[in-house]
Motif scaffolding. Structure first.
Motif, PDB file in Angstrom:
ATOM      1  N   GLY A   1       0.817  -1.202   0.000  1.00  0.00           N
ATOM      2  CA  GLY A   1       0.000   0.000   0.000  1.00  0.00           C
ATOM      3  C   GLY A   1       0.853   1.256   0.000  1.00  0.00           C
ATOM      4  N   ILE A   2       0.204   2.370  -0.294  1.00  0.00           N
ATOM      5  CA  ILE A   2       0.809   3.692  -0.151  1.00  0.00           C
ATOM      6  C   ILE A   2      -0.159   4.558   0.646  1.00  0.00           C
ATOM      7  CG2 ILE A   2       2.235   3.593  -2.240  1.00  0.00           C
ATOM      8  CD1 ILE A   2       0.020   5.163  -3.688  1.00  0.00           C
ATOM      9  N   TRP A   3       0.376   5.586   1.327  1.00  0.00           N
ATOM     10  CA  TRP A   3      -0.498   6.391   2.168  1.00  0.00           C
ATOM     11  C   TRP A   3      -0.204   7.880   2.013  1.00  0.00           C
ATOM     12  CZ3 TRP A   3       1.412   9.362   6.262  1.00  0.00           C
ATOM     13  CH2 TRP A   3       2.715   9.073   6.684  1.00  0.00           C
ATOM     14  N   GLN A   4      -1.189   8.665   2.438  1.00  0.00           N
ATOM     15  CA  GLN A   4      -1.117  10.122   2.275  1.00  0.00           C
ATOM     16  C   GLN A   4      -1.965  10.778   3.363  1.00  0.00           C
ATOM     17  OE1 GLN A   4       0.121  12.364  -0.462  1.00  0.00           O
ATOM     18  NE2 GLN A   4      -0.474  13.864   1.079  1.00  0.00           N
ATOM     19  N   ASP A   5      -1.389  11.728   4.098  1.00  0.00           N
ATOM     20  CA  ASP A   5      -2.193  12.570   4.989  1.00  0.00           C
ATOM     21  C   ASP A   5      -2.893  13.629   4.158  1.00  0.00           C
ATOM     22  OD1 ASP A   5      -1.701  11.356   7.430  1.00  0.00           O
ATOM     23  OD2 ASP A   5       0.109  12.524   7.794  1.00  0.00           O
ATOM     24  N   TRP A   6      -4.129  13.907   4.508  1.00  0.00           N
ATOM     25  CA  TRP A   6      -4.937  14.897   3.777  1.00  0.00           C
ATOM     26  C   TRP A   6      -5.690  15.754   4.790  1.00  0.00           C
ATOM     27  CZ3 TRP A   6     -10.082  16.049   3.905  1.00  0.00           C
ATOM     28  CH2 TRP A   6     -10.563  16.924   2.909  1.00  0.00           C
ATOM     29  N   GLY A   7      -5.835  17.042   4.472  1.00  0.00           N
ATOM     30  CA  GLY A   7      -6.634  17.932   5.304  1.00  0.00           C
ATOM     31  C   GLY A   7      -5.848  18.535   6.443  1.00  0.00           C
ATOM     32  N   GLN A   8      -6.548  19.337   7.231  1.00  0.00           N
ATOM     33  CA  GLN A   8      -5.944  20.064   8.330  1.00  0.00           C
ATOM     34  C   GLN A   8      -6.754  19.859   9.606  1.00  0.00           C
ATOM     35  OE1 GLN A   8      -3.096  21.815   8.012  1.00  0.00           O
ATOM     36  NE2 GLN A   8      -2.939  21.374   5.817  1.00  0.00           N
ATOM     37  N   ALA A   9      -6.076  19.896  10.739  1.00  0.00           N
ATOM     38  CA  ALA A   9      -6.700  19.909  12.066  1.00  0.00           C
ATOM     39  C   ALA A   9      -7.783  18.834  12.182  1.00  0.00           C
ATOM     40  CB  ALA A   9      -7.248  21.299  12.369  1.00  0.00           C
ATOM     41  N   ASP A  10      -9.015  19.242  12.502  1.00  0.00           N
ATOM     42  CA  ASP A  10     -10.095  18.293  12.732  1.00  0.00           C
ATOM     43  C   ASP A  10     -10.495  17.529  11.471  1.00  0.00           C
ATOM     44  OD1 ASP A  10     -10.133  19.068  15.350  1.00  0.00           O
ATOM     45  OD2 ASP A  10     -11.887  20.369  15.161  1.00  0.00           O
ATOM     46  N   ASP A  11     -10.155  18.076  10.295  1.00  0.00           N
ATOM     47  CA  ASP A  11     -10.492  17.413   9.033  1.00  0.00           C
ATOM     48  C   ASP A  11      -9.398  16.464   8.560  1.00  0.00           C
ATOM     49  OD1 ASP A  11     -12.921  18.761   8.816  1.00  0.00           O
ATOM     50  OD2 ASP A  11     -11.999  20.468   7.808  1.00  0.00           O
ATOM     51  N   ARG A  12      -8.328  16.356   9.309  1.00  0.00           N
ATOM     52  CA  ARG A  12      -7.170  15.584   8.855  1.00  0.00           C
ATOM     53  C   ARG A  12      -7.506  14.105   8.769  1.00  0.00           C
ATOM     54  NH1 ARG A  12      -1.960  17.149   8.477  1.00  0.00           N
ATOM     55  NH2 ARG A  12      -0.317  15.579   8.575  1.00  0.00           N
ATOM     56  N   LEU A  13      -7.132  13.490   7.662  1.00  0.00           N
ATOM     57  CA  LEU A  13      -7.321  12.064   7.439  1.00  0.00           C
ATOM     58  C   LEU A  13      -6.011  11.451   6.961  1.00  0.00           C
ATOM     59  CD1 LEU A  13     -10.674  12.089   5.410  1.00  0.00           C
ATOM     60  CD2 LEU A  13     -10.403  11.330   7.770  1.00  0.00           C
ATOM     61  N   THR A  14      -5.726  10.235   7.396  1.00  0.00           N
ATOM     62  CA  THR A  14      -4.642   9.451   6.814  1.00  0.00           C
ATOM     63  C   THR A  14      -5.287   8.427   5.900  1.00  0.00           C
ATOM     64  OG1 THR A  14      -3.247   9.759   8.760  1.00  0.00           O
ATOM     65  CG2 THR A  14      -2.665   7.978   7.272  1.00  0.00           C
ATOM     66  N   THR A  15      -4.931   8.475   4.635  1.00  0.00           N
ATOM     67  CA  THR A  15      -5.617   7.687   3.618  1.00  0.00           C
ATOM     68  C   THR A  15      -4.630   6.757   2.908  1.00  0.00           C
ATOM     69  OG1 THR A  15      -5.280   9.264   1.789  1.00  0.00           O
ATOM     70  CG2 THR A  15      -7.133   9.670   3.267  1.00  0.00           C
ATOM     71  N   CYS A  16      -5.163   5.715   2.266  1.00  0.00           N
ATOM     72  CA  CYS A  16      -4.276   4.746   1.620  1.00  0.00           C
ATOM     73  C   CYS A  16      -4.925   4.156   0.380  1.00  0.00           C
ATOM     74  CB  CYS A  16      -3.893   3.631   2.591  1.00  0.00           C
ATOM     75  SG  CYS A  16      -5.269   2.582   3.103  1.00  0.00           S
ATOM     76  N   ALA A  17      -4.094   3.548  -0.436  1.00  0.00           N
ATOM     77  CA  ALA A  17      -4.526   2.793  -1.612  1.00  0.00           C
ATOM     78  C   ALA A  17      -3.726   1.500  -1.668  1.00  0.00           C
ATOM     79  CB  ALA A  17      -4.323   3.593  -2.894  1.00  0.00           C
ATOM     80  N   ILE A  18      -4.313   0.473  -2.249  1.00  0.00           N
ATOM     81  CA  ILE A  18      -3.653  -0.810  -2.438  1.00  0.00           C
ATOM     82  C   ILE A  18      -3.036  -0.860  -3.828  1.00  0.00           C
ATOM     83  CG2 ILE A  18      -4.044  -3.309  -2.656  1.00  0.00           C
ATOM     84  CD1 ILE A  18      -6.289  -2.980  -0.569  1.00  0.00           C
ATOM     85  N   VAL A  19      -1.786  -1.279  -3.894  1.00  0.00           N
ATOM     86  CA  VAL A  19      -1.084  -1.381  -5.169  1.00  0.00           C
ATOM     87  C   VAL A  19      -1.527  -2.669  -5.876  1.00  0.00           C
ATOM     88  CG1 VAL A  19       1.168  -1.453  -6.307  1.00  0.00           C
ATOM     89  CG2 VAL A  19       0.876  -0.137  -4.184  1.00  0.00           C
ATOM     90  N   THR A  20      -1.830  -2.559  -7.161  1.00  0.00           N
ATOM     91  CA  THR A  20      -2.262  -3.722  -7.944  1.00  0.00           C
ATOM     92  C   THR A  20      -1.332  -3.956  -9.123  1.00  0.00           C
ATOM     93  OG1 THR A  20      -3.745  -2.510  -9.431  1.00  0.00           O
ATOM     94  CG2 THR A  20      -4.667  -3.260  -7.330  1.00  0.00           C
ATOM     95  N   CYS A  21      -1.373  -5.187  -9.640  1.00  0.00           N
ATOM     96  CA  CYS A  21      -0.548  -5.573 -10.792  1.00  0.00           C
ATOM     97  C   CYS A  21      -1.371  -6.500 -11.670  1.00  0.00           C
ATOM     98  CB  CYS A  21       0.726  -6.263 -10.321  1.00  0.00           C
ATOM     99  SG  CYS A  21       0.435  -7.791  -9.402  1.00  0.00           S
ATOM    100  N   ALA A  22      -0.813  -6.888 -12.807  1.00  0.00           N
ATOM    101  CA  ALA A  22      -1.486  -7.863 -13.669  1.00  0.00           C
ATOM    102  C   ALA A  22      -1.641  -9.179 -12.923  1.00  0.00           C
ATOM    103  CB  ALA A  22      -0.679  -8.065 -14.949  1.00  0.00           C
ATOM    104  N   ALA A  23      -2.776  -9.825 -13.109  1.00  0.00           N
ATOM    105  CA  ALA A  23      -3.074 -11.063 -12.384  1.00  0.00           C
ATOM    106  C   ALA A  23      -2.163 -12.201 -12.827  1.00  0.00           C
ATOM    107  CB  ALA A  23      -4.527 -11.459 -12.617  1.00  0.00           C
ATOM    108  N   ASN A  24      -1.898 -13.126 -11.889  1.00  0.00           N
ATOM    109  CA  ASN A  24      -1.197 -14.345 -12.277  1.00  0.00           C
ATOM    110  C   ASN A  24      -2.170 -15.260 -13.030  1.00  0.00           C
ATOM    111  OD1 ASN A  24      -2.766 -15.644 -10.308  1.00  0.00           O
ATOM    112  ND2 ASN A  24      -1.119 -15.669  -8.783  1.00  0.00           N
ATOM    113  N   THR A  25      -1.699 -16.398 -13.486  1.00  0.00           N
ATOM    114  CA  THR A  25      -2.517 -17.239 -14.365  1.00  0.00           C
ATOM    115  C   THR A  25      -3.814 -17.717 -13.711  1.00  0.00           C
ATOM    116  OG1 THR A  25      -0.566 -17.928 -15.615  1.00  0.00           O
ATOM    117  CG2 THR A  25      -2.520 -19.318 -15.791  1.00  0.00           C
ATOM    118  N   PRO A  26      -3.794 -18.281 -12.497  1.00  0.00           N
ATOM    119  CA  PRO A  26      -5.068 -18.707 -11.910  1.00  0.00           C
ATOM    120  C   PRO A  26      -6.030 -17.544 -11.660  1.00  0.00           C
ATOM    121  CG  PRO A  26      -3.225 -19.761 -10.790  1.00  0.00           C
ATOM    122  CD  PRO A  26      -2.649 -18.685 -11.666  1.00  0.00           C
TER     123      PRO A  26
END
Length: 221
Positions: free
Chosen positions: A131-156
């Motif tokens: 995963g990768i992450w990013q803080d967003w917003g300020q003070a009470d609106d602050r969020l730590t957010t993330c995304a999952i890294v994807t790749c081409a599927a294996n054969t199965p």
């Protein structure tokens, strides 16, 4: 692609597994139907210490004026992550691991109905998504957010979907987390063909309100 997760690991078990100090505001487990914008468990390194903390699943670039200011970025493609303005800095500087018991993917039948599948490690050990992450917003609106890294599927997995999450093996956790120097890009590849197993599950999981352990039980033929 990865659009739903199940995590049945107790907090203390995750903390031990990843040798990470747990935060106080972690989401409860078990959760058999974790959806985008829900909080997920994540392992990151701050000040040389691994930390198990909650992050919003849905990466928010710093230029978003609000959480709904642009597309919901739950996945980041391995092939383009280093070039995309939304992800490039996080790929270099803010990588994390997202623990899970398994994840869901969908196929369609001849009538267009969505048929869910549950995918987990063949040996039933926990998964650790890149995963990768990013803080967003300020003070009470602050969020730590993330995304999952994807790749081409294996054969199965390609029988179900052409994409899959990047799954980081335990011996590679230090490299992905930045503890073992450079070279994390080499980890952005599909799991071996024999690493995962999968089966059809109840279409109830198509609803983000569905819950319970029966969601991951085999269903149908």
């Amino acid at each position: 692609m990865c659009g739903r997760i199940a995590n049945t690991l107790p907090t203390d078990a995750m903390a031990r597994l990843f040798a990470a100090a747990p935060a106080n505001d972690l989401p409860p487990t078990p959760d058999y139907n974790i959806c985008p914008t829900n909080p997920v468990h994540s392992v990151s390194v701050t000040g040389g210490q691994r930390r198990l903390s909650a992050m919003r699943w849905g990466f928010l670039p710093h230029w978003y004026a609000s959480p709904t200011d642009g597309p919901l970025l739950i996945n980041a493609r391995a092939e383009t992550i280093a070039q995309k303005p939304a992800f490039a800095a996080a790929c270099r500087e803010r990588r994390c691991l997202i623990p899970a018991t398994g994840f869901y993917e969908w196929t369609k039948d001849t009538e267009g109905n969505r048929l869910p599948w549950f995918i987990r490690h063949t040996d039933d050990t926990p998964l650790a998504f890149a995963g990768i992450w990013q803080d967003w917003g300020q003070a009470d609106d602050r969020l730590t957010t993330c995304a999952i890294v994807t790749c081409a599927a294996n054969t199965p997995m390609s029988r179900i979907h052409h994409r899959m999450p990047v799954i980081v093996a335990p011996e590679d956790w230090p490299l992905w987390l930045g503890e073992a120097g450079h070279g994390a890009a080499t980890l952005m590849r599909a799991a071996p063909d024999d690493a995962l197993t999968f089966w059809r599950v109840d279409p109830r999981v198509n609803s983000n309100r569905a819950s319970g352990p029966d969601l991951i039980e085999p269903f149908g033929d």
